[in-house]
Design a protein around this motif. Structure first.
Motif, PDB file in Angstrom:
ATOM      1  N   PHE A 145      20.467   3.185  58.765  1.00  0.00           N
ATOM      2  CA  PHE A 145      19.081   3.644  58.819  1.00  0.00           C
ATOM      3  C   PHE A 145      18.370   3.086  57.578  1.00  0.00           C
ATOM      4  O   PHE A 145      18.982   2.947  56.524  1.00  0.00           O
ATOM      5  CB  PHE A 145      19.002   5.177  58.756  1.00  0.00           C
ATOM      6  CG  PHE A 145      19.267   5.868  60.061  1.00  0.00           C
ATOM      7  CD1 PHE A 145      20.401   5.600  60.802  1.00  0.00           C
ATOM      8  CD2 PHE A 145      18.362   6.805  60.547  1.00  0.00           C
ATOM      9  CE1 PHE A 145      20.644   6.257  62.001  1.00  0.00           C
ATOM     10  CE2 PHE A 145      18.588   7.464  61.747  1.00  0.00           C
ATOM     11  CZ  PHE A 145      19.732   7.194  62.474  1.00  0.00           C
ATOM     12  N   ARG A 146      17.059   2.849  57.719  1.00  0.00           N
ATOM     13  CA  ARG A 146      16.300   2.391  56.545  1.00  0.00           C
ATOM     14  C   ARG A 146      15.445   3.518  56.014  1.00  0.00           C
ATOM     15  O   ARG A 146      14.874   4.287  56.766  1.00  0.00           O
ATOM     16  CB  ARG A 146      15.425   1.208  56.933  1.00  0.00           C
ATOM     17  CG  ARG A 146      16.233  -0.049  57.202  1.00  0.00           C
ATOM     18  CD  ARG A 146      15.348  -1.270  57.053  1.00  0.00           C
ATOM     19  NE  ARG A 146      16.144  -2.486  57.009  1.00  0.00           N
ATOM     20  CZ  ARG A 146      16.395  -3.230  58.088  1.00  0.00           C
ATOM     21  NH1 ARG A 146      15.913  -2.893  59.266  1.00  0.00           N
ATOM     22  NH2 ARG A 146      17.124  -4.323  57.961  1.00  0.00           N
ATOM     23  N   LYS A 147      15.344   3.579  54.682  1.00  0.00           N
ATOM     24  CA  LYS A 147      14.576   4.660  54.059  1.00  0.00           C
ATOM     25  C   LYS A 147      13.135   4.214  53.831  1.00  0.00           C
ATOM     26  O   LYS A 147      12.896   3.097  53.359  1.00  0.00           O
ATOM     27  CB  LYS A 147      15.205   5.025  52.713  1.00  0.00           C
ATOM     28  CG  LYS A 147      14.637   6.291  52.117  1.00  0.00           C
ATOM     29  CD  LYS A 147      15.330   6.641  50.808  1.00  0.00           C
ATOM     30  CE  LYS A 147      15.008   8.060  50.390  1.00  0.00           C
ATOM     31  NZ  LYS A 147      15.627   8.425  49.134  1.00  0.00           N
ATOM     32  N   LEU A 156       6.957   8.206  60.453  1.00  0.00           N
ATOM     33  CA  LEU A 156       8.262   7.578  60.732  1.00  0.00           C
ATOM     34  C   LEU A 156       8.219   6.859  62.075  1.00  0.00           C
ATOM     35  O   LEU A 156       8.757   5.758  62.224  1.00  0.00           O
ATOM     36  CB  LEU A 156       9.376   8.636  60.757  1.00  0.00           C
ATOM     37  CG  LEU A 156       9.791   9.259  59.429  1.00  0.00           C
ATOM     38  CD1 LEU A 156      10.938  10.247  59.644  1.00  0.00           C
ATOM     39  CD2 LEU A 156      10.207   8.199  58.418  1.00  0.00           C
ATOM     40  N   GLU A 157       7.559   7.491  63.062  1.00  0.00           N
ATOM     41  CA  GLU A 157       7.497   6.868  64.394  1.00  0.00           C
ATOM     42  C   GLU A 157       6.852   5.480  64.336  1.00  0.00           C
ATOM     43  O   GLU A 157       7.229   4.582  65.091  1.00  0.00           O
ATOM     44  CB  GLU A 157       6.731   7.768  65.372  1.00  0.00           C
ATOM     45  CG  GLU A 157       7.507   9.017  65.766  1.00  0.00           C
ATOM     46  CD  GLU A 157       6.777   9.845  66.833  1.00  0.00           C
ATOM     47  OE1 GLU A 157       6.380   9.273  67.862  1.00  0.00           O
ATOM     48  OE2 GLU A 157       6.595  11.055  66.614  1.00  0.00           O
ATOM     49  N   THR A 158       5.885   5.313  63.412  1.00  0.00           N
ATOM     50  CA  THR A 158       5.203   4.009  63.348  1.00  0.00           C
ATOM     51  C   THR A 158       6.088   2.923  62.746  1.00  0.00           C
ATOM     52  O   THR A 158       5.751   1.746  62.807  1.00  0.00           O
ATOM     53  CB  THR A 158       3.900   4.081  62.502  1.00  0.00           C
ATOM     54  OG1 THR A 158       4.244   4.330  61.132  1.00  0.00           O
ATOM     55  CG2 THR A 158       2.965   5.180  62.998  1.00  0.00           C
ATOM     56  N   CYS A 159       7.210   3.308  62.129  1.00  0.00           N
ATOM     57  CA  CYS A 159       8.104   2.315  61.503  1.00  0.00           C
ATOM     58  C   CYS A 159       9.121   1.744  62.496  1.00  0.00           C
ATOM     59  O   CYS A 159       9.704   0.683  62.248  1.00  0.00           O
ATOM     60  CB  CYS A 159       8.860   2.937  60.336  1.00  0.00           C
ATOM     61  SG  CYS A 159       7.779   3.605  59.076  1.00  0.00           S
ATOM     62  N   MET A 190      11.382  -1.680  61.979  1.00  0.00           N
ATOM     63  CA  MET A 190      12.432  -1.380  61.002  1.00  0.00           C
ATOM     64  C   MET A 190      13.674  -0.747  61.614  1.00  0.00           C
ATOM     65  O   MET A 190      14.650  -0.500  60.915  1.00  0.00           O
ATOM     66  CB  MET A 190      11.887  -0.453  59.914  1.00  0.00           C
ATOM     67  CG  MET A 190      10.739  -1.078  59.134  1.00  0.00           C
ATOM     68  SD  MET A 190      10.167  -0.024  57.816  1.00  0.00           S
ATOM     69  CE  MET A 190      11.462  -0.264  56.606  1.00  0.00           C
ATOM     70  N   GLY A 191      13.661  -0.470  62.904  1.00  0.00           N
ATOM     71  CA  GLY A 191      14.804   0.211  63.525  1.00  0.00           C
ATOM     72  C   GLY A 191      14.821   1.674  63.121  1.00  0.00           C
ATOM     73  O   GLY A 191      13.791   2.235  62.732  1.00  0.00           O
ATOM     74  N   HIS A 192      15.994   2.305  63.189  1.00  0.00           N
ATOM     75  CA  HIS A 192      16.094   3.724  62.827  1.00  0.00           C
ATOM     76  C   HIS A 192      15.665   3.907  61.366  1.00  0.00           C
ATOM     77  O   HIS A 192      16.098   3.161  60.489  1.00  0.00           O
ATOM     78  CB  HIS A 192      17.531   4.222  62.968  1.00  0.00           C
ATOM     79  CG  HIS A 192      18.087   4.128  64.360  1.00  0.00           C
ATOM     80  ND1 HIS A 192      17.320   3.924  65.488  1.00  0.00           N
ATOM     81  CD2 HIS A 192      19.368   4.248  64.804  1.00  0.00           C
ATOM     82  CE1 HIS A 192      18.093   3.913  66.564  1.00  0.00           C
ATOM     83  NE2 HIS A 192      19.348   4.094  66.166  1.00  0.00           N
ATOM     84  N   VAL A 193      14.844   4.909  61.126  1.00  0.00           N
ATOM     85  CA  VAL A 193      14.350   5.137  59.758  1.00  0.00           C
ATOM     86  C   VAL A 193      14.529   6.601  59.354  1.00  0.00           C
ATOM     87  O   VAL A 193      14.671   7.475  60.216  1.00  0.00           O
ATOM     88  CB  VAL A 193      12.856   4.777  59.602  1.00  0.00           C
ATOM     89  CG1 VAL A 193      12.646   3.281  59.511  1.00  0.00           C
ATOM     90  CG2 VAL A 193      12.023   5.388  60.721  1.00  0.00           C
ATOM     91  N   TYR A 194      14.483   6.847  58.040  1.00  0.00           N
ATOM     92  CA  TYR A 194      14.521   8.222  57.559  1.00  0.00           C
ATOM     93  C   TYR A 194      13.742   8.341  56.266  1.00  0.00           C
ATOM     94  O   TYR A 194      13.394   7.317  55.644  1.00  0.00           O
ATOM     95  CB  TYR A 194      15.972   8.684  57.344  1.00  0.00           C
ATOM     96  CG  TYR A 194      16.598   8.210  56.063  1.00  0.00           C
ATOM     97  CD1 TYR A 194      17.099   6.916  55.946  1.00  0.00           C
ATOM     98  CD2 TYR A 194      16.696   9.049  54.956  1.00  0.00           C
ATOM     99  CE1 TYR A 194      17.678   6.486  54.762  1.00  0.00           C
ATOM    100  CE2 TYR A 194      17.277   8.622  53.770  1.00  0.00           C
ATOM    101  CZ  TYR A 194      17.768   7.337  53.687  1.00  0.00           C
ATOM    102  OH  TYR A 194      18.336   6.909  52.514  1.00  0.00           O
ATOM    103  N   ALA A 209      14.384  12.007  60.203  1.00  0.00           N
ATOM    104  CA  ALA A 209      14.804  10.702  60.718  1.00  0.00           C
ATOM    105  C   ALA A 209      14.211  10.495  62.099  1.00  0.00           C
ATOM    106  O   ALA A 209      13.889  11.464  62.800  1.00  0.00           O
ATOM    107  CB  ALA A 209      16.328  10.619  60.773  1.00  0.00           C
ATOM    108  N   GLU A 210      14.055   9.243  62.453  1.00  0.00           N
ATOM    109  CA  GLU A 210      13.505   8.875  63.754  1.00  0.00           C
ATOM    110  C   GLU A 210      14.354   7.744  64.319  1.00  0.00           C
ATOM    111  O   GLU A 210      14.686   6.801  63.590  1.00  0.00           O
ATOM    112  CB  GLU A 210      12.046   8.446  63.541  1.00  0.00           C
ATOM    113  CG  GLU A 210      11.144   8.570  64.734  1.00  0.00           C
ATOM    114  CD  GLU A 210      10.946   9.996  65.267  1.00  0.00           C
ATOM    115  OE1 GLU A 210      10.983  10.974  64.506  1.00  0.00           O
ATOM    116  OE2 GLU A 210      10.753  10.100  66.499  1.00  0.00           O
ATOM    117  N   LEU A 211      14.744   7.870  65.599  1.00  0.00           N
ATOM    118  CA  LEU A 211      15.659   6.896  66.213  1.00  0.00           C
ATOM    119  C   LEU A 211      15.000   6.285  67.443  1.00  0.00           C
ATOM    120  O   LEU A 211      14.385   6.999  68.250  1.00  0.00           O
ATOM    121  CB  LEU A 211      16.970   7.575  66.633  1.00  0.00           C
ATOM    122  CG  LEU A 211      17.871   8.147  65.535  1.00  0.00           C
ATOM    123  CD1 LEU A 211      17.369   9.507  65.048  1.00  0.00           C
ATOM    124  CD2 LEU A 211      19.299   8.299  66.063  1.00  0.00           C
TER     125      LEU A 211
END
Ligand code: 4AD
Length: 458
Positions: free
Chosen positions: A174-176, A213-216, A220-224, A249-251
């Motif tokens: 996941f990316r921060k 987070l949803e906009t990433c 960027m793939g899964h983010v947190y 987190a958003e997946l």
């Protein structure tokens, strides 16, 4: 004096191989001479000997001050919380005696500059923070209560938990990211928004970073993120703060089952990592002796099943009537159920009306959403998550239903216009997670300086 030994930090360098102890059964052996800095955690006098427990934030060390040294003015008047520099020899603890790590420092010299001293008498720390004082008084003295073993223990576990989340997310690639705290949109209802004047425009302190987070996801793939969230909670409960730390987190391209499996995985991995550190594991065991890693899989229970369970167990709703489909399960009922079941529960499929506007509806039962709360014994809800509405028209209808002006949400709506996807995520309240892990009665003891209704100091 260059011949003096370098300073060691208690519990870190002090346990290194290079530090030898004088053996109790071999008085000819020589212990390493060390220099330590710390504060007096406790002190006790026995005839001509003084025992000081020195604390430096990394650990505790027993110091023995004897002979002429114990008769000096500074030793005789020594108070708790006084800072000291001490030199001496490291020795094994005699049989029958006890000390941290089974070692003690026999002082041959110590120094207390004048301004390092802490007051005694009426202003002594033991008078400022009496264990039986009222909560509010203790919170006014939070800067001093934080020096205690339990308060600082929770903060040390908190540090480990936050690192573990970062590591566990890294392992899962996941990316921060770091979304803004000052926003112009609500996420979890208008009732708890902190509003302020932003150069003449209305703005709010963020309730959740979810929408950002949803906009990433698309790039960027899964983010947190691990950021502060703010809620103007107008009630005083043991699990609500006005400012809390939100692990979110958003997946992307997942199903609801994937989301549940991931939440379980991240929570268990974090606990595993935290328990790998012996210092942290010991602190958790001291505060929560029955703690065990939770069994997987977590129990899954639909909201409608929970309603039936509450009716069967005679646990009424807030009006004192039996629960019915559509009721919000209040904090007290939720906690009673969780305590009786006594294991982590994924409560799923809440009715759309009692949940946030963005939640995806279950295609098999349009009354309910693909949503989840994770409930833990002793605390109740510590995680809230869901799949997100991915259809443009449906989202527009949801804004309307909630009385939200879509204009401010153009950037969020655009996610449904430019390549929508099945996605979902969750938020975990770090203080609630800690209250459960460290068996603390309230989330107020799980943050450095708690903020809740009418408390904004120190
Ligand atoms: O269930 P909540 O309100 O969900 C959200 O905010 C979602 N937008 C999160 C997401 O999907 N990204 O809050 C999530 C969690 C709760 O389960 C709780 O642990 C914590 O945040 N929380 C609070 N903790 C302390 N004080 C409060 N006032 C809290 N409100 C929520």
């Amino acid at each position: 004096d260059p011949s003096l030994p370098a300073a060691v930090r208690i519990g870190l360098d002090e346990v290194g191989d290079h530090i030898k102890l004088r053996k109790v059964d071999d008085p000819e052996s020589k212990g390493t001479r060390v220099r330590v800095f710390g504060r007096v955690h406790r002190e006790r006098k026995q005839k001509d000997v003084m025992f000081v427990t020195l604390r430096d934030g990394y650990g505790f060390m027993q110091v023995v001050i004897s002979g002429q040294l114990a008769k000096t003015y500074d030793a005789v008047t020594l108070t708790r919380e006084t800072s000291m520099e001490i030199l001496g020899e490291m020795r094994e603890v005699p049989a029958g005696a006890r000390a941290p790590l089974n070692r003690e420092l026999h002082a041959d010299f110590f120094k207390i500059p004048k301004h390092w001293k802490a007051p005694g008498g009426d202003d002594a720390i033991t008078n400022r923070v009496q264990a039986d004082a009222e909560q509010a008084m203790l919170l006014d003295q939070r800067h001093l209560t934080l020096r205690g073993e339990v308060a600082s223990g929770v903060m040390i576990v908190r540090d480990a938990v936050e690192w573990a989340f970062n590591q566990a997310y890294k392992e899962l690639r996941f990316r921060k990211v770091s979304p803004p705290a000052l926003v112009q949109t609500q996420v979890e209802g208008g009732a708890t928004l902190f509003k302020f004047d932003y150069y003449g425009e209305d703005a709010y302190l963020t309730q959740s970073s979810q929408l950002y987070l949803e906009t990433c996801l698309p790039s960027m793939g899964h983010v947190y993120c691990i950021e502060k969230s703010f809620r103007a909670e107008k009630s005083l409960t043991r699990r609500h703060l006005s400012e809390f730390t939100h692990v979110e987190a958003e997946l992307d391209f997942i199903t609801f089952d994937d989301l549940l499996a991931h939440i379980e995985q991240i929570m268990c991995r974090v606990l595993e990592l935290v328990m790998e550190d012996p210092v942290v594991a010991e602190k958790i065991k001291a505060m929560n002796p029955e703690f065990k890693l939770p069994e997987r899989p977590f129990m899954r229970m639909k909201y409608s099943e929970a309603i039936d369970w509450l009716v069967e167990h005679d646990i009424p709703n807030e009006e004192g009537k039996p629960h019915a489909f559509g009721d919000d399960i209040a904090e007290a009922a939720e906690r009673r159920m969780t305590d009786i079941i006594n294991r982590p529960i994924f409560l799923t499929h809440f009715p759309a009306e009692i949940k946030s506007f963005y939640m995806y509806k279950d295609p098999n039962d349009l009354r309910v959403t693909e949503s989840v709360d994770c409930l833990m014994p002793g605390v109740g809800e510590i995680v809230g998550g869901s799949m997100r509405m991915d259809d443009y028209e449906e989202l527009m209808a949801a804004y309307k239903r909630e009385g939200i002006d879509p204009e401010a949400y153009y950037w969020y709506t655009d996610q449904r216009k430019y390549g929508s996807s099945p996605h979902g995520g969750y938020g975990l309240g770090l203080e609630r997670f800690l209250a459960w892990l460290c068996k603390q009665h309230t989330v107020r003891d799980c943050c450095l300086y708690p903020r809740y209704m009418h408390r904004c100091k120190p």
